[in-house]
Design a protein around this motif. Structure first.
Motif, PDB file in Angstrom:
ATOM      1  N   GLN A  40       0.666  -1.233  -0.001  1.00 20.49           N
ATOM      2  CA  GLN A  40      -0.062   0.030  -0.070  1.00 20.49           C
ATOM      3  C   GLN A  40       1.012   1.177   0.027  1.00 20.49           C
ATOM      4  OE1 GLN A  40      -2.553   0.326   3.440  1.00 20.49           O
ATOM      5  NE2 GLN A  40      -4.071   1.464   2.286  1.00 20.49           N
TER       6      GLN A  40
ATOM      7  N   ILE B 219      -0.339   4.801  -1.525  1.00 17.71           N
ATOM      8  CA  ILE B 219      -0.342   5.839  -0.627  1.00 17.71           C
ATOM      9  C   ILE B 219       0.314   7.061  -0.981  1.00 17.71           C
ATOM     10  CG2 ILE B 219       0.250   6.803   1.663  1.00 17.71           C
ATOM     11  CD1 ILE B 219      -2.402   5.218   1.492  1.00 17.71           C
TER      12      ILE B 219
ATOM     13  N   TYR C 168      -1.971   8.665  -3.650  1.00 18.54           N
ATOM     14  CA  TYR C 168      -3.158   9.209  -3.149  1.00 18.54           C
ATOM     15  C   TYR C 168      -3.231   9.525  -1.843  1.00 18.54           C
ATOM     16  CZ  TYR C 168      -5.751   6.908  -7.007  1.00 18.54           C
ATOM     17  OH  TYR C 168      -6.327   6.858  -8.410  1.00 18.54           O
ATOM     18  N   LYS C 169      -2.049  10.308  -1.566  1.00 18.28           N
ATOM     19  CA  LYS C 169      -1.978  10.698  -0.228  1.00 18.28           C
ATOM     20  C   LYS C 169      -2.963  11.789   0.271  1.00 18.28           C
ATOM     21  CE  LYS C 169       1.978  13.753  -1.621  1.00 18.28           C
ATOM     22  NZ  LYS C 169       3.329  14.012  -1.531  1.00 18.28           N
TER      23      LYS C 169
ATOM     24  N   GLN D 156      -7.509   9.884   0.191  1.00 22.65           N
ATOM     25  CA  GLN D 156      -7.557   8.382   0.788  1.00 22.65           C
ATOM     26  C   GLN D 156      -8.902   8.159   0.558  1.00 22.65           C
ATOM     27  OE1 GLN D 156      -5.605   8.099   4.725  1.00 22.65           O
ATOM     28  NE2 GLN D 156      -4.005   9.506   4.153  1.00 22.65           N
TER      29      GLN D 156
ATOM     30  N   THR E 272      -9.916   4.182  -1.013  1.00 27.33           N
ATOM     31  CA  THR E 272     -10.583   3.252  -0.588  1.00 27.33           C
ATOM     32  C   THR E 272     -11.810   2.705  -1.320  1.00 27.33           C
ATOM     33  OG1 THR E 272      -9.706   3.914   1.588  1.00 27.33           O
ATOM     34  CG2 THR E 272     -11.762   2.580   1.511  1.00 27.33           C
TER      35      THR E 272
ATOM     36  N   ASN F  46       3.551   2.985   8.864  1.00 27.88           N
ATOM     37  CA  ASN F  46       2.253   2.900   7.902  1.00 27.88           C
ATOM     38  C   ASN F  46       2.130   1.361   7.672  1.00 27.88           C
ATOM     39  OD1 ASN F  46       1.117   4.572   6.455  1.00 27.88           O
ATOM     40  ND2 ASN F  46       2.955   4.517   4.981  1.00 27.88           N
TER      41      ASN F  46
ATOM     42  N   SER G  64      -7.278   3.673   7.722  1.00 29.16           N
ATOM     43  CA  SER G  64      -6.305   4.348   6.561  1.00 29.16           C
ATOM     44  C   SER G  64      -4.774   4.528   6.917  1.00 29.16           C
ATOM     45  CB  SER G  64      -6.949   5.747   6.518  1.00 29.16           C
ATOM     46  OG  SER G  64      -6.722   6.413   7.654  1.00 29.16           O
ATOM     47  N   SER G  65      -4.064   4.577   5.786  1.00 30.63           N
ATOM     48  CA  SER G  65      -2.670   4.660   6.124  1.00 30.63           C
ATOM     49  C   SER G  65      -2.194   6.253   6.200  1.00 30.63           C
ATOM     50  CB  SER G  65      -1.803   4.024   4.799  1.00 30.63           C
ATOM     51  OG  SER G  65      -2.132   2.573   5.068  1.00 30.63           O
TER      52      SER G  65
END
Length: 411
Positions: free
Chosen positions: A214, A218, A221-222, A225, A229, A372, A389-390
């Motif tokens: 992931q 991430i 898509y930081k 999120q 998802t 993470n 969520s990370s």
């Protein structure tokens, strides 16, 4: 005096919010395990349950992603699509199906205990992927290694040894007929139990792999999120439909009415895959992933109490000892990660000449990026069912003053 008391109460309530949120999530995860077990015992296919669960999750999360994150969406190139495709395959398809299969063959308490292996499994996989560095001379590294070994030992004990039944005080005289039924089907139960243990271990490995892989997604898509998802849930739903069509040849398995099967799918999708994602993400940003993960053993205790009342669940001595070892190993790994966070925070406060530093500042505590990979469903899963969520957080590097840079250039 009255205003000071009100301020103290308000401050206490504010500081208690993360604790109350995580305790509430553990009750939510515990309820999901119990409801899912009842649905599976009534004959619902776990393949169909995975499809409906993530369909509900997609319907719930996607509108919020569209409303709050529609601006600046990253382009979905082929490499990004493959990352999302693999994440969906590891999470909604492999992890959830094997977890539900293991839950059906064992018990909710046992499944919750096995899911506590997740931080140790993630640590091992991150090490082999060269995302974790080990220094034997440091106590925190020794704690993570010892915790991982103790966790694996607990899982092996729970898998290979059942032992006598441990009678709960409140359930000692509630279900006397279980003893007569247990002796007649011992052989088949042992085979199912062992197979269920293997399924749960595979599910935990799949979820640990998802955390490790992931990291790449991430980075893209930081700031989106919710979008990540919803995409993972949507693609996972399509993959789960394809798997179900291959495995389940009877069209009647898709039928679902206003019964326990609908409740199980809706509850897991809305509570475990949607609400828990948002709440646990807020807690992780404020208190860090170690804080969120530390509450996962509470779910196991809640499930054990609820299971003994609702399902007349039998708890074995091997499971109790193995669960204790897993919890000890879990907190040993988490303690090592906590010390690593403190050391990295101190190191990041010292300015260093670093080129091309990536800056991703999010409100909350300073967290080592490697942490993470050890956060928990989110629990989880009580299970496979808790997925947080990370959060990738690094400190910005203080730029070098221009006057000093010019002097060095002239020299």
């Amino acid at each position: 005096m009255a205003t000071e008391k009100l301020r103290c109460c308000a401050k206490f309530l504010e500081s208690s919010k993360p604790y109350l949120a995580m305790i509430s999530l553990q009750f939510g995860y515990a309820g999901m395990n119990i409801i899912t077990k009842v649905s599976l015992n009534q004959g619902m296919s776990h393949y169909v349950l995975v499809v409906y669960r993530h369909a509900f999750a997609t319907v719930v999360i996607a509108p919020f992603a569209f409303i709050f994150e529609r601006k600046g969406q990253p382009k979905i190139t082929f490499p990004i699509f493959m990352q999302i495709f693999i994440l969906a395959l590891l999470g909604p398809v492999i992890d959830q199906n094997f977890y539900y299969a293991g839950l059906k063959l064992t018990s909710p308490t046992f499944s919750c205990a096995m899911s506590n292996m997740l931080p140790a499994m993630t640590f091992v996989m991150a090490f082999f992927c060269r995302m974790e560095k080990i220094n034997i001379k440091k106590v925190r590294c020794i704690a993570k290694i010892v915790g991982t070994l103790v966790t694996v030992a607990g899982a092996m004990l729970m898998t290979l040894y059942r032992g006598p039944i441990v009678e709960m005080v409140w359930a000692k005289h509630s279900h006397p007929r279980n003893k007569t039924n247990a002796t007649s089907t011992t052989g088949s139960l042992d085979k199912d139990w062992f197979l269920g243990c293997i399924f749960l271990i595979i599910a935990t490995l799949a979820w640990a792999s998802l955390f490790v892989l992931q990291a790449k997604a991430i980075q893209t898509y930081k700031n989106h999120q919710l979008s990540l998802t919803s995409l993972v849930c949507f693609i996972g739903t399509l993959q789960a439909i394809a798997v179900t069509f291959v495995v389940e040849h009877n069209p009647s398995v898709w039928r679902i009415g206003w019964d326990m099967n609908l409740l199980a799918a809706a509850y897991a999708g809305i509570v475990s895959s949607s609400i828990s994602y948002y709440v646990q993400g807020l807690v992780i940003k404020r208190k860090g992933p170690v804080f969120a993960t530390a509450f996962s053993p509470l779910m196991m205790i809640i499930v054990a109490i609820m299971g003994s009342f609702i399902l007349a669940e039998q708890i074995y001595l091997g499971g109790v000892i193995g669960a204790i070892l897993i919890v000890i190993g879990l907190y040993s790994v988490l303690w090592g990660k906590h010390k690593e966070q403190i050391e990295s925070k101190v190191a990041d406060e010292i300015p260093l000449p670093v080129k091309d530093a990536q800056i991703a500042v999010i409100a909350g505590p300073v967290i080592d990026a490697r942490d993470n990979f050890t956060q928990e469903k989110y629990g989880q899963k009580g299970e496979a069912n808790n997925k947080p969520s990370s959060v990738l957080i690094t400190m910005p590097i203080r730029p070098e003053p221009p006057m000093k840079a010019n002097q060095e250039a002239k020299a």
